[in-house]
Design a protein around this motif. Structure first.
Motif, mmCIF file in Angstrom:
data_model
loop_
_atom_site.group_PDB
_atom_site.id
_atom_site.type_symbol
_atom_site.label_atom_id
_atom_site.label_comp_id
_atom_site.label_asym_id
_atom_site.label_seq_id
_atom_site.Cartn_x
_atom_site.Cartn_y
_atom_site.Cartn_z
ATOM 1 N N MET A 25 8.127 11.280 -14.314
ATOM 2 C CA MET A 25 7.116 12.335 -14.363
ATOM 3 C C MET A 25 5.829 11.876 -15.031
ATOM 4 S SD MET A 25 7.687 15.409 -13.239
ATOM 5 C CE MET A 25 8.920 15.721 -12.017
ATOM 6 N N TYR A 72 3.446 8.456 -12.335
ATOM 7 C CA TYR A 72 2.792 8.495 -11.031
ATOM 8 C C TYR A 72 1.464 9.249 -10.974
ATOM 9 C CZ TYR A 72 5.955 12.462 -10.304
ATOM 10 O OH TYR A 72 6.651 13.594 -10.421
ATOM 11 N N PRO A 73 1.252 10.248 -11.824
ATOM 12 C CA PRO A 73 -0.119 10.793 -11.805
ATOM 13 C C PRO A 73 -1.137 9.716 -12.154
ATOM 14 C CG PRO A 73 1.304 12.117 -13.200
ATOM 15 C CD PRO A 73 2.121 10.973 -12.744
ATOM 16 N N PHE A 131 -1.786 7.717 -9.144
ATOM 17 C CA PHE A 131 -2.591 8.544 -8.257
ATOM 18 C C PHE A 131 -4.053 8.515 -8.696
ATOM 19 C CE2 PHE A 131 -3.980 12.963 -7.082
ATOM 20 C CZ PHE A 131 -4.171 12.639 -5.758
ATOM 21 N N GLU A 174 -0.069 15.253 -16.997
ATOM 22 C CA GLU A 174 -0.520 15.135 -15.611
ATOM 23 C C GLU A 174 -1.574 16.169 -15.236
ATOM 24 O OE1 GLU A 174 3.493 15.351 -14.720
ATOM 25 O OE2 GLU A 174 3.401 17.293 -13.741
ATOM 26 N N TRP A 206 -5.187 15.516 -13.655
ATOM 27 C CA TRP A 206 -5.597 16.156 -12.412
ATOM 28 C C TRP A 206 -6.946 16.846 -12.571
ATOM 29 C CZ3 TRP A 206 -5.528 16.214 -7.512
ATOM 30 C CH2 TRP A 206 -5.832 17.355 -6.783
ATOM 31 N N ILE A 245 -5.061 16.199 2.096
ATOM 32 C CA ILE A 245 -4.274 16.423 0.885
ATOM 33 C C ILE A 245 -3.830 17.879 0.808
ATOM 34 C CG2 ILE A 245 -4.419 16.540 -1.641
ATOM 35 C CD1 ILE A 245 -6.192 14.082 -1.603
ATOM 36 N N ARG A 260 6.170 24.520 -9.327
ATOM 37 C CA ARG A 260 7.209 23.551 -9.682
ATOM 38 C C ARG A 260 7.666 23.739 -11.114
ATOM 39 N NH1 ARG A 260 10.585 19.840 -10.118
ATOM 40 N NH2 ARG A 260 10.571 17.911 -8.925
ATOM 41 N N THR A 277 7.905 16.557 -4.536
ATOM 42 C CA THR A 277 7.209 16.296 -5.788
ATOM 43 C C THR A 277 5.818 16.890 -5.714
ATOM 44 O OG1 THR A 277 6.250 14.242 -4.999
ATOM 45 C CG2 THR A 277 8.417 14.096 -6.014
ATOM 46 N N TRP A 296 2.978 15.385 -6.972
ATOM 47 C CA TRP A 296 1.910 14.404 -6.807
ATOM 48 C C TRP A 296 2.132 13.500 -5.600
ATOM 49 C CZ3 TRP A 296 -1.735 16.337 -9.469
ATOM 50 C CH2 TRP A 296 -1.429 17.047 -10.636
ATOM 51 N N PRO A 317 -0.228 14.501 -2.247
ATOM 52 C CA PRO A 317 -1.645 14.104 -2.380
ATOM 53 C C PRO A 317 -1.808 12.594 -2.341
ATOM 54 C CG PRO A 317 -1.112 15.756 -4.022
ATOM 55 C CD PRO A 317 0.175 15.394 -3.358
ATOM 56 N N LEU A 318 -0.898 11.903 -3.034
ATOM 57 C CA LEU A 318 -0.944 10.452 -3.049
ATOM 58 C C LEU A 318 -0.753 9.899 -1.642
ATOM 59 C CD1 LEU A 318 -0.979 8.131 -5.119
ATOM 60 C CD2 LEU A 318 1.501 8.216 -5.116
ATOM 61 N N ILE A 342 6.393 6.998 -1.705
ATOM 62 C CA ILE A 342 5.786 6.123 -2.708
ATOM 63 C C ILE A 342 6.263 6.506 -4.101
ATOM 64 C CG2 ILE A 342 3.611 5.390 -3.731
ATOM 65 C CD1 ILE A 342 2.302 5.943 -1.035
ATOM 66 N N VAL A 343 6.337 7.813 -4.331
ATOM 67 C CA VAL A 343 6.761 8.294 -5.633
ATOM 68 C C VAL A 343 8.212 7.900 -5.895
ATOM 69 C CG1 VAL A 343 7.316 10.408 -6.856
ATOM 70 C CG2 VAL A 343 5.085 10.135 -5.812
ATOM 71 N N ARG A 355 12.115 9.930 -9.246
ATOM 72 C CA ARG A 355 11.036 10.859 -9.566
ATOM 73 C C ARG A 355 11.245 12.211 -8.919
ATOM 74 N NH1 ARG A 355 9.079 8.528 -13.884
ATOM 75 N NH2 ARG A 355 8.386 6.412 -13.494
#
Lengths: 429, 342
Positions: free
Chosen positions: A1, A4-5, A8, B17, B21, B51, B188, B267, B269, B272-273, B312-313, B319
């Motif tokens: 958690m 990955y932000p 990104f 996060e 963001w 996205i 979430r 997830t 993120w 968007p990723l 990817i995550v 994750r």
């Protein structure tokens, strides 16, 4: 958690940086490379380079991939043919006393409206083109012309025939081709003169065929025919026998089918199957294409089709010679005969050239005025824009397939053969 | 079935996060001040839209586990709502024509209403059956818009007034994206979101534990449709014309799903990723190779599904992302359980 932000973030920042810095990586996306250069081939060009030639930048986003890949390819070849001619043979566009070389920037719009808008913005704001040529298809032209209009950049196009393009009040959009509503005019006139008194119309439900059908109804009535039925069919039609059986009951003199190549073939086959034999069978798009004859064989005989342009039309202009001379030049360059999409694309660019030469300047307003004042005849036919930007001077031709040959039968000034009417019934072939 | 991912307890705004963001969004909001060309603005804008679409798809597809192959339907409903309200309302609805700003909310509301009604029928289906039903809905909607020509202009479509202002459009897309990603992040981290995950992992089990699964699914579906409808309405306006082929454009449907799968389903993120990676790969890499470009996208989708099921995550460790395959495989099992239950 946690991580990955962060990734990104890094990627998004990288993306933003990529957009923000003028990276050379955004050079012409595709096949345009050969065209992006001002035709470096030949000594004349090299010589011109030494004399510090002045350059006019003209851009276009034309489909090379996607749904319109094929027609877009013809459009592209038509543009490139013009550019090579004007730079190497003609010696550059005359602006006052000076000669300007043409730098033509072509991108692939992937037949995608999002891509065409983005590339049109790019051509105007990054490549700083002075004039635009149109993409292929009415839809993409609609998307692109909204942008050129906003920036007040002139767009001359030859591949968007839908009438609705010219009902938006745009000042900077000009089209050399005959609009869809007039497609059937000369053909129907010839048929009316030969004695046809009634007609039925079928059209594919999409913008261009619909415009064609509305026009056909109007012209048929104007030439004294009774329109017995107007029917639409879906774009993905795979059986039209019911439609043809219905028309057979009505027993019309003329059948008009407005659609594209594949559905045109289907309509002809299904008409033969149910033995629906009108005195004349007219289809858009298909018949003027040599592949139509190959596909249908005897069934294609005596089918009539509207055409924007044919090489055996009797047009002749001061540039690029006659229609036939143009066709030979095209064959020599590309190794295949020109389709009318290719010819109208060359004519599109030619119209822009003539306007610039008439204006004697690159100023948008002066060139726009020259386009409005223009009244010329070219290898493609007469060009004379009305105030909405449509070219109503050029009559649409009509061809008829006779002994496997595509021959122009109307209008009279361009005709090379006589209309066969009524046609031989399918059964007696 | 035992691995219920990402259910650790959370407290809002103590997560790093969200600050990252918000920082990113601020950066993006400042981007137009650097005076980029409109072409670059438009590119970034189109990425934001992808996205947004991928994120909304993830709400129903990734989080709730209902793989929606027809999500573009709601985009279409939104696009046509704006189109009709802006150009046809006088003839058809006998109401005054609306400017874009007033028409846009209706795009979201109509899409939401449509999703609510549609969901009552389709959300009863599971696994591949739901996916196929939604795909069929998409195709049916395209044909319906062709047929309903007094309303939709049929195949000829509708011309919207061309009012282009790229900077304004940029901020609208930025707003839509921020809203969508923020919403899914919030979901979430709430009980509602945990319930959705529970439905995804074991719908019967969730119901047994007292979760009103129908309500939760329908709300998630309608929310996703609402935002997708807004995107559709906006898209129609900035494209200046709509017809069935450009609105229900299959590559857009595919890209939206692919971006979510590539990033990591379920997830916050990941999608968007995935969308950002997909967009830039497409622009800077594949567009050089012409015909190979669509082929490349197709091969990539296959590779992701086969070798990178968590996206990817997922690649970056455990994750909480799930694979497309597992979403489908779970369903028949769940429904066979249902048959055993009285």
């Amino acid at each position: 958690m946690r991580r990955y932000p962060l990734l990104f973030t890094v990627l998004l920042i990288a993306a933003l940086v990529l957009v923000a810095c003028p990276a050379p990586a955004t050079a012409p996306a595709t096949g345009g490379q050969e065209a992006a250069q001002p035709a470096a081939g030949g000594q004349e060009a090299a010589q011109a380079q030494e004399e510090m030639p002045k350059v006019i930048r003209i851009g276009a986003a034309v489909s090379e991939t996607g749904r319109y890949a094929r027609e877009g390819g013809d459009t592209r070849q038509g543009y490139i043919l013009w550019m090579e001619w004007v730079n190497n043979e003609y010696g550059g566009i005359k602006v006052g006393d000076e000669r300007y070389q043409v730098e033509l920037i072509l991108y692939d719009d992937e037949s995608n409206p999002d891509t065409v808008t983005r590339l049109t913005e790019k051509l105007i704001t990054e490549d700083k083109v002075q004039f635009l040529l149109g993409p292929y298809s009415s839809g993409l032209t609609k998307a692109a012309s909204a942008i050129s209009e906003k920036y007040q950049i002139i767009m001359v196009e030859g591949n968007g025939a839908s009438d609705s393009l010219f009902e938006r009040g745009f000042q900077y959009l000009f089209a050399v081709l005959t609009p869809a509503s007039r497609y059937t005019q000369s053909g129907l006139k010839a048929l009316a003169d030969a004695g046809a008194r009634s007609a039925v119309i079928a059209y594919k439900d999409s913008p261009f065929p619909k415009s064609v059908a509305q026009g056909a109804e109007q012209w048929a009535q104007e030439y004294g025919m009774e329109v017995l039925a107007v029917e639409s069919y879906p774009a993905d039609i795979n059986d039209a026998t019911a439609l043809m059986a219905k028309f057979k009951e009505l027993d019309p003199d003329v059948f008009v089918g407005a659609g594209h190549f594949v559905d045109g073939v289907l309509l002809a086959r299904n008409a033969e199957e149910v033995d629906f034999t009108p005195k004349a069978f007219m289809l858009t798009v298909g018949p003027s294409n040599p592949e139509f004859v190959e596909e249908l064989g005897k069934t294609s005989e005596q089918i009539i089709g509207p055409t924007q342009w044919e090489r055996n039309m009797a047009w002749e202009g001061p540039y690029l010679g006659t229609a036939e001379e143009y066709a030979q030049r095209y064959e020599k360059r590309w190794g295949e005969p020109p389709t009318y999409q290719a010819a109208e694309s060359t004519a599109t660019a030619l119209a822009l050239q003539i306007a610039i030469e008439m204006a004697g300047t690159l100023e948008t307003d002066a060139v726009r005025q020259a386009l409005l004042d223009m009244d010329v005849v070219t290898f493609y036919g007469p060009i004379n824009f009305d105030e909405t930007g449509k070219n109503l001077a050029k009559p649409m031709g009509a061809i008829q397939i006779q002994d496997g040959q595509i021959l122009v039968i109307a209008p009279e000034e361009a005709a090379v053969a006589d209309l066969v009417y009524p046609m031989t019934p399918w059964k007696e072939r | 079935m035992t691995r219920v991912s990402g259910l650790e307890p959370v407290s809002l705004f103590r997560r790093r996060e969200i600050w990252i963001w918000l920082g990113l969004v601020t950066l993006a909001a400042l981007f137009p001040l650097t005076q980029p060309t409109t072409a670059r603005l438009l590119m970034t804008m189109q990425m934001f839209l992808l996205i947004t679409l991928a994120t909304n798809w993830n709400l129903i597809g990734g989080m709730t586990g209902y793989v929606d192959f027809g999500h573009l339907t709601f985009f279409g409903v939104g696009a046509y709502t704006v189109g009709i309200l802006m150009t046809r309302s006088k003839e058809v609805l006998f109401a005054p024509q609306l400017p874009f700003w007033q028409a846009l909310p209706f795009a979201g509301l109509m899409a939401m209403l449509f999703a609510f009604l549609l969901g009552m029928a389709t959300l009863r289906l599971r696994g591949p059956y739901f996916s196929i039903a939604m795909l069929a809905t998409l195709l049916a909607m395209r044909e319906l818009t062709r047929l309903a020509s007094p309303l939709t202009g049929g195949g000829a479509g509708l011309d919207l007034p061309p009012e282009l202002n790229r900077v304004q459009e940029y901020y609208i897309t930025l707003g839509l994206m921020t809203l969508s990603v923020g919403l899914i992040w919030w979901i979430r981290n709430t009980e509602f979101g945990l319930s959705l995950l529970a439905i995804r992992e074991d719908e019967i089990g969730a119901e047994m534990r007292g979760i009103n699964t129908t309500l939760h699914k329908t709300v998630a579906f309608s929310l996703a449709a609402f935002l997708t409808g807004l995107v559709g309405g906006f898209w129609a306006w900035q494209n200046t014309y709509i017809d069935p082929d450009v609105v229900f454009f299959e590559p857009r449907n595919l890209e939206m799903i692919m971006a979510a799968v590539l990033g990591g389903l379920g997830t916050v993120w990941g999608p968007p990723l995935g969308a950002a990676v997909l967009y830039w790969l497409r622009e800077f890499f594949w567009s050089r190779f012409l015909l190979a470009h669509l082929l490349g996208l197709g091969i990539m989708l296959m590779l992701v599904v086969l070798f990178l099921p968590g996206g990817i995550v997922g690649l970056m460790g455990r994750r909480g992302s799930v694979s497309l395959a597992s979403l489908w495989q779970l369903r028949p099992f769940a429904s066979s359980q249902q048959e055993e239950n009285p």
